[in-house]
Scaffold this motif. Structure first.
Motif, PDB file in Angstrom:
ATOM      1  N   VAL A  30     -72.655 -44.066  43.059  1.00  0.00           N
ATOM      2  CA  VAL A  30     -71.797 -45.235  43.214  1.00  0.00           C
ATOM      3  C   VAL A  30     -70.568 -44.844  44.019  1.00  0.00           C
ATOM      4  O   VAL A  30     -69.781 -43.991  43.608  1.00  0.00           O
ATOM      5  CB  VAL A  30     -71.364 -45.787  41.836  1.00  0.00           C
ATOM      6  CG1 VAL A  30     -70.532 -47.046  42.007  1.00  0.00           C
ATOM      7  CG2 VAL A  30     -72.585 -46.053  40.956  1.00  0.00           C
ATOM      8  N   TYR A  62     -78.117 -43.327  39.976  1.00  0.00           N
ATOM      9  CA  TYR A  62     -77.096 -44.084  40.701  1.00  0.00           C
ATOM     10  C   TYR A  62     -76.059 -43.170  41.326  1.00  0.00           C
ATOM     11  O   TYR A  62     -75.487 -42.315  40.650  1.00  0.00           O
ATOM     12  CB  TYR A  62     -76.367 -45.047  39.755  1.00  0.00           C
ATOM     13  CG  TYR A  62     -77.275 -46.058  39.122  1.00  0.00           C
ATOM     14  CD1 TYR A  62     -77.587 -47.245  39.772  1.00  0.00           C
ATOM     15  CD2 TYR A  62     -77.824 -45.822  37.865  1.00  0.00           C
ATOM     16  CE1 TYR A  62     -78.430 -48.170  39.192  1.00  0.00           C
ATOM     17  CE2 TYR A  62     -78.661 -46.746  37.274  1.00  0.00           C
ATOM     18  CZ  TYR A  62     -78.965 -47.921  37.933  1.00  0.00           C
ATOM     19  OH  TYR A  62     -79.801 -48.838  37.357  1.00  0.00           O
ATOM     20  N   GLN A 111     -84.745 -42.315  32.544  1.00  0.00           N
ATOM     21  CA  GLN A 111     -84.029 -43.468  33.092  1.00  0.00           C
ATOM     22  C   GLN A 111     -84.860 -44.050  34.232  1.00  0.00           C
ATOM     23  O   GLN A 111     -85.539 -43.314  34.954  1.00  0.00           O
ATOM     24  CB  GLN A 111     -82.654 -43.046  33.625  1.00  0.00           C
ATOM     25  CG  GLN A 111     -81.725 -42.504  32.574  1.00  0.00           C
ATOM     26  CD  GLN A 111     -81.304 -43.564  31.578  1.00  0.00           C
ATOM     27  OE1 GLN A 111     -81.056 -44.707  31.928  1.00  0.00           O
ATOM     28  NE2 GLN A 111     -81.231 -43.169  30.314  1.00  0.00           N
ATOM     29  N   HIS A 156     -63.124 -42.866  36.403  1.00  0.00           N
ATOM     30  CA  HIS A 156     -64.038 -44.018  36.502  1.00  0.00           C
ATOM     31  C   HIS A 156     -63.305 -45.297  36.893  1.00  0.00           C
ATOM     32  O   HIS A 156     -63.792 -46.399  36.632  1.00  0.00           O
ATOM     33  CB  HIS A 156     -64.834 -44.227  35.223  1.00  0.00           C
ATOM     34  CG  HIS A 156     -65.707 -43.071  34.868  1.00  0.00           C
ATOM     35  ND1 HIS A 156     -66.606 -43.128  33.866  1.00  0.00           N
ATOM     36  CD2 HIS A 156     -65.832 -41.832  35.377  1.00  0.00           C
ATOM     37  CE1 HIS A 156     -67.241 -41.981  33.752  1.00  0.00           C
ATOM     38  NE2 HIS A 156     -66.766 -41.170  34.679  1.00  0.00           N
ATOM     39  N   LEU A 193     -73.858 -54.158  35.996  1.00  0.00           N
ATOM     40  CA  LEU A 193     -74.339 -52.784  36.071  1.00  0.00           C
ATOM     41  C   LEU A 193     -73.186 -51.824  36.349  1.00  0.00           C
ATOM     42  O   LEU A 193     -73.031 -50.802  35.670  1.00  0.00           O
ATOM     43  CB  LEU A 193     -75.410 -52.650  37.152  1.00  0.00           C
ATOM     44  CG  LEU A 193     -75.888 -51.238  37.456  1.00  0.00           C
ATOM     45  CD1 LEU A 193     -76.514 -50.589  36.226  1.00  0.00           C
ATOM     46  CD2 LEU A 193     -76.860 -51.251  38.621  1.00  0.00           C
ATOM     47  N   LEU A 209     -69.486 -45.308  30.923  1.00  0.00           N
ATOM     48  CA  LEU A 209     -70.072 -44.058  30.454  1.00  0.00           C
ATOM     49  C   LEU A 209     -68.969 -43.006  30.332  1.00  0.00           C
ATOM     50  O   LEU A 209     -68.035 -42.984  31.146  1.00  0.00           O
ATOM     51  CB  LEU A 209     -71.158 -43.571  31.412  1.00  0.00           C
ATOM     52  CG  LEU A 209     -72.391 -44.462  31.526  1.00  0.00           C
ATOM     53  CD1 LEU A 209     -73.289 -43.980  32.662  1.00  0.00           C
ATOM     54  CD2 LEU A 209     -73.161 -44.475  30.211  1.00  0.00           C
ATOM     55  N   GLU A 244     -69.917 -38.551  34.250  1.00  0.00           N
ATOM     56  CA  GLU A 244     -71.050 -38.570  35.164  1.00  0.00           C
ATOM     57  C   GLU A 244     -72.180 -37.806  34.460  1.00  0.00           C
ATOM     58  O   GLU A 244     -71.934 -37.044  33.532  1.00  0.00           O
ATOM     59  CB  GLU A 244     -70.706 -37.864  36.471  1.00  0.00           C
ATOM     60  CG  GLU A 244     -69.676 -38.593  37.300  1.00  0.00           C
ATOM     61  CD  GLU A 244     -69.358 -37.855  38.574  1.00  0.00           C
ATOM     62  OE1 GLU A 244     -69.331 -38.494  39.620  1.00  0.00           O
ATOM     63  OE2 GLU A 244     -69.136 -36.624  38.514  1.00  0.00           O
ATOM     64  N   VAL A 248     -76.122 -40.332  37.081  1.00  0.00           N
ATOM     65  CA  VAL A 248     -75.010 -41.166  37.562  1.00  0.00           C
ATOM     66  C   VAL A 248     -73.962 -40.278  38.217  1.00  0.00           C
ATOM     67  O   VAL A 248     -73.511 -39.309  37.621  1.00  0.00           O
ATOM     68  CB  VAL A 248     -74.345 -41.952  36.412  1.00  0.00           C
ATOM     69  CG1 VAL A 248     -73.157 -42.758  36.931  1.00  0.00           C
ATOM     70  CG2 VAL A 248     -75.328 -42.855  35.711  1.00  0.00           C
ATOM     71  N   ASN A 261     -71.023 -51.370  33.339  1.00  0.00           N
ATOM     72  CA  ASN A 261     -71.682 -50.526  32.335  1.00  0.00           C
ATOM     73  C   ASN A 261     -71.653 -49.051  32.738  1.00  0.00           C
ATOM     74  O   ASN A 261     -71.447 -48.181  31.891  1.00  0.00           O
ATOM     75  CB  ASN A 261     -73.115 -50.982  32.103  1.00  0.00           C
ATOM     76  CG  ASN A 261     -73.188 -52.287  31.333  1.00  0.00           C
ATOM     77  OD1 ASN A 261     -72.286 -52.618  30.567  1.00  0.00           O
ATOM     78  ND2 ASN A 261     -74.240 -53.039  31.552  1.00  0.00           N
ATOM     79  N   LEU A 262     -71.839 -48.774  34.026  1.00  0.00           N
ATOM     80  CA  LEU A 262     -71.825 -47.384  34.484  1.00  0.00           C
ATOM     81  C   LEU A 262     -70.445 -46.752  34.330  1.00  0.00           C
ATOM     82  O   LEU A 262     -70.330 -45.605  33.905  1.00  0.00           O
ATOM     83  CB  LEU A 262     -72.301 -47.288  35.938  1.00  0.00           C
ATOM     84  CG  LEU A 262     -73.771 -47.598  36.177  1.00  0.00           C
ATOM     85  CD1 LEU A 262     -74.078 -47.625  37.674  1.00  0.00           C
ATOM     86  CD2 LEU A 262     -74.679 -46.623  35.453  1.00  0.00           C
TER      87      LEU A 262
END
Length: 82
Positions: free
Chosen positions: A57, A55, A51, A65, A9, A16, A19, A23, A12-13
């Motif tokens: 994070v 998230y 969705q 990222h 996960l 992207l 943001e 996310v 994968n985030l």
């Protein structure tokens, strides 16, 4: 969700391009109020974007990222039962 699923996960985030409404990346803790506001915004954004989850994070640089880790310890910043 097991550890491998969490790693997948996260990977994968961070792939992207930016943001989004659902996310958000943070390196470290800011304030209890900001976290509450962001969680609310992420939940609303996830619902609007169809969705299942939003998230926030910690430990990821928001512009690049890059996974850097964090010193944030959420249990040390509890406010009452929140």
């Amino acid at each position: 969700m097991n550890e491998l699923q969490l790693i997948e996960l996260l990977n994968n985030l961070v792939k992207l391009p930016n943001e989004s409404e659902w996310v958000e990346f943070k390196l470290n803790f800011h304030s209890e109020q900001e976290i509450g506001e962001r969680i609310s915004a992420l939940a609303n954004g996830a619902a609007i974007q169809n969705q299942d989850y939003g998230y926030m994070v910690f430990g990821v640089e928001d512009k690049t990222h890059i996974i850097k880790g964090t010193s944030f310890k959420p249990k040390q910043h509890k406010k009452g039962n929140e």
